[in-house]
Write a protein that holds these residues in place. Structure first.
Motif, PDB file in Angstrom:
ATOM      1  N   ALA A   1      70.230  12.899  -1.295  1.00  0.00           N
ATOM      2  CA  ALA A   1      69.635  12.065  -0.260  1.00  0.00           C
ATOM      3  C   ALA A   1      68.290  12.645   0.146  1.00  0.00           C
ATOM      4  O   ALA A   1      68.022  13.833  -0.006  1.00  0.00           O
ATOM      5  N   HIS A   2      67.462  11.763   0.702  1.00  0.00           N
ATOM      6  CA  HIS A   2      66.115  12.188   1.103  1.00  0.00           C
ATOM      7  C   HIS A   2      65.836  11.626   2.472  1.00  0.00           C
ATOM      8  O   HIS A   2      66.001  10.455   2.730  1.00  0.00           O
ATOM      9  N   LYS A   3      65.425  12.480   3.386  1.00  0.00           N
ATOM     10  CA  LYS A   3      65.167  12.047   4.755  1.00  0.00           C
ATOM     11  C   LYS A   3      64.049  12.894   5.340  1.00  0.00           C
ATOM     12  O   LYS A   3      64.133  14.108   5.389  1.00  0.00           O
ATOM     13  N   GLY A   4      62.972  12.199   5.775  1.00  0.00           N
ATOM     14  CA  GLY A   4      61.877  12.880   6.462  1.00  0.00           C
ATOM     15  C   GLY A   4      61.206  13.963   5.639  1.00  0.00           C
ATOM     16  O   GLY A   4      60.726  14.951   6.169  1.00  0.00           O
ATOM     17  N   GLY A   5      61.184  13.805   4.299  1.00  0.00           N
ATOM     18  CA  GLY A   5      60.520  14.778   3.457  1.00  0.00           C
ATOM     19  C   GLY A   5      61.368  15.999   3.138  1.00  0.00           C
ATOM     20  O   GLY A   5      60.931  16.905   2.440  1.00  0.00           O
TER      21      GLY A   5
ATOM     22  N   GLY B   1      71.260  18.238  -0.126  1.00  0.00           N
ATOM     23  CA  GLY B   1      72.120  18.278  -1.302  1.00  0.00           C
ATOM     24  C   GLY B   1      72.849  19.601  -1.341  1.00  0.00           C
ATOM     25  O   GLY B   1      73.335  20.085  -0.323  1.00  0.00           O
ATOM     26  N   ARG B   2      72.922  20.195  -2.537  1.00  0.00           N
ATOM     27  CA  ARG B   2      73.583  21.481  -2.712  1.00  0.00           C
ATOM     28  C   ARG B   2      72.527  22.525  -3.040  1.00  0.00           C
ATOM     29  O   ARG B   2      72.119  22.662  -4.197  1.00  0.00           O
TER      30      ARG B   2
ATOM     31  N   LYS C   1      73.456  32.324  -5.764  1.00  0.00           N
ATOM     32  CA  LYS C   1      74.721  32.712  -6.380  1.00  0.00           C
ATOM     33  C   LYS C   1      74.844  34.213  -6.544  1.00  0.00           C
ATOM     34  O   LYS C   1      75.876  34.811  -6.218  1.00  0.00           O
ATOM     35  N   ASN C   2      73.777  34.855  -7.042  1.00  0.00           N
ATOM     36  CA  ASN C   2      73.864  36.286  -7.305  1.00  0.00           C
ATOM     37  C   ASN C   2      72.689  37.098  -6.753  1.00  0.00           C
ATOM     38  O   ASN C   2      72.648  38.311  -6.923  1.00  0.00           O
ATOM     39  N   GLY C   3      71.729  36.428  -6.097  1.00  0.00           N
ATOM     40  CA  GLY C   3      70.614  37.143  -5.507  1.00  0.00           C
ATOM     41  C   GLY C   3      69.529  37.557  -6.464  1.00  0.00           C
ATOM     42  O   GLY C   3      68.578  38.245  -6.073  1.00  0.00           O
ATOM     43  N   ARG C   4      69.616  37.143  -7.722  1.00  0.00           N
ATOM     44  CA  ARG C   4      68.610  37.521  -8.715  1.00  0.00           C
ATOM     45  C   ARG C   4      67.276  36.838  -8.420  1.00  0.00           C
ATOM     46  O   ARG C   4      67.237  35.689  -7.978  1.00  0.00           O
TER      47      ARG C   4
END
Length: 313
Positions: free
Chosen positions: A1-5, A9-10, A28-31
Motif C-alpha cells: 500500500a502507498h499513503k502520503g509518500g 509493507g514488510r 534479518k541479520n544486521g549485515r
C-alpha cells in the motif's frame, strides 16, 4: 500500500545516517548491504529534478587550508584574471583568499558542475567591521522552488557575517539576498562555533509548507526570516552563549516547532508563534466571488427564462 509518500509493507532493511554517510543494513541479520559516503557540511539532494543526487558545497576563503577538489580548482581558475598563464599559482592563491561561492555538483561522486554562484553579496552588502578571513557557514538547506515547480528545489545559504542568500537549485540564480539592513538583528558565530549554529525551517500545521519561515541560530541569538523575500520576522539574543547546536521540538502544543538552546549553566526554551497571514482569507474571498460570477454566467446562459416568448429564436 502507498499513503502520503510512505511505503507500507514488510520492511526488510534499516536505513541509518552516520558521520561518514548513509548505511543500509539487513533487518534479518544486521549485515551491511550498501553504503553511500557523504561529505560533512555538504548538502546532498536532487535540486534539479533529474533523479540524480546533487551536492551543494560552499567554497569560502581559505585559512591555511588546501583542497584537492578538481571542481574547486576550476572555480579558482575561472576567478583568476591572468589570461597568459604567468603567475597563475599566485593568482589562484589570491582567488582562494577572496572566493565566496556556492557550487552545485551533479552526482555522487560529482561528475559535472551545475553552477557556481557568489553568496557573499556585493561589497556594499558586507559589514565593514567583519574580517572575511573568519567567514563561515552552516550547511545549506533546500526549500520549495519559488516558481512553483514541484520537481525543482531552491537552496538557502547562511553565513556568519549576516548574509543569507536564496539560489535557484538548477541554475544558481540569486532569488534574494540579505545585507547590512539585517545586521543588528542577525545571529553570528565564530568559525570554531559552527557546530553550535543552525539553519532550518519552522514546522507548523497552521501554514502551508511552502511558506514555512527560515530559522537561523548562532552562538548569541536567533532570527526568523521569511522564506519568500528574506525579511526578518522576529529575532532575539540569548542570555548566554550557546554551547551546542539548538534543537527544534514542539513544546507548547500549538502544532509549531519551538527551540531548545543549551548554554553552560541552563537550557532555554523559546516558543515560536506563527500568525497565518490574511492572504489566505483574501484568496478564499476572491475564490468565492469568482465562483459566484461563474454560476451567474452559467445560469444566465443555460437557465430557463420565464419571460421567453414562443416566437423568440
Amino acid at each position: 500500500a502507498h499513503k502520503g509518500g510512505i511505503q507500507f509493507g514488510r520492511p526488510n532493511v534499516l536505513v541509518s545516517t552516520a558521520v561518514d554517510g548513509v548505511h543500509i543494513r539487513s533487518l534479518k541479520n544486521g549485515r551491511l548491504l550498501c553504503h553511500m559516503s557523504m561529505m560533512d557540511e555538504v548538502l546532498h539532494a536532487d535540486v534539479n529534478g533529474d533523479n540524480i543526487i546533487d551536492q551543494i558545497k560552499l567554497v569560502l576563503p581559505w585559512h591555511d587550508k588546501t583542497s584537492s577538489d578538481t571542481f574547486v580548482w576550476n572555480l579558482l581558475r575561472k576567478m583568476t584574471r591572468d589570461g597568459d598563464g604567468s603567475g597563475e599559482q599566485t593568482s589562484i592563491e589570491r582567488s582562494a583568499r577572496t572566493v565566496c561561492h556556492a557550487m552545485g555538483l551533479s552526482g555522487l561522486p560529482a561528475r559535472e558542475e551545475l553552477f557556481s554562484a557568489s553568496v557573499c553579496g556585493s561589497q556594499r552588502d558586507r559589514p565593514t567591521d567583519f574580517d572575511d578571513s573568519f567567514l563561515d557557514a552552516v550547511p545549506p538547506i533546500v526549500v520549495e522552488s519559488l516558481n512553483g515547480r514541484r520537481d525543482r528545489r531552491d537552496v538557502i545559504v547562511a553565513l556568519n557575517n549576516g548574509v543569507v542568500t536564496r539560489l535557484q537549485g538548477n541554475t544558481g540564480r540569486r532569488q534574494w539576498s540579505t545585507g547590512l539592513v539585517h545586521q543588528k538583528s542577525y545571529p553570528t558565530w565564530h568559525e570554531e562555533g559552527v557546530y553550535n549554529a543552525l539553519l532550518t525551517r519552522v514546522d507548523s500545521g497552521r501554514i502551508a509548507p511552502s511558506v514555512r519561515p527560515i530559522v537561523v541560530a548562532g552562538e548569541d541569538g536567533l532570527a526568523i526570516l521569511s522564506v519568500k523575500n528574506g525579511d526578518v520576522l522576529a529575532s532575539t539574543k540569548f542570555p548566554q552563549t550557546s554551547v551546542k547546536r539548538p534543537i527544534m521540538v514542539e513544546l507548547s502544543g500549538d502544532e509549531t516547532s519551538d527551540m531548545l538552546v543549551t548554554t553552560s549553566t541552563a537550557v532555554w526554551g523559546y516558543q515560536i508563534v506563527v500568525h497565518p497571514g490574511n492572504f489566505i482569507v483574501i484568496r478564499t474571498i476572491i475564490g468565492i466571488v469568482l465562483m459566484g460570477l461563474m454560476l451567474a454566467i452559467l445560469r444566465n446562459r443555460f437557465g430557463q427564462r420565464k419571460d421567453r416568448r414562443s416566437t423568440d429564436a
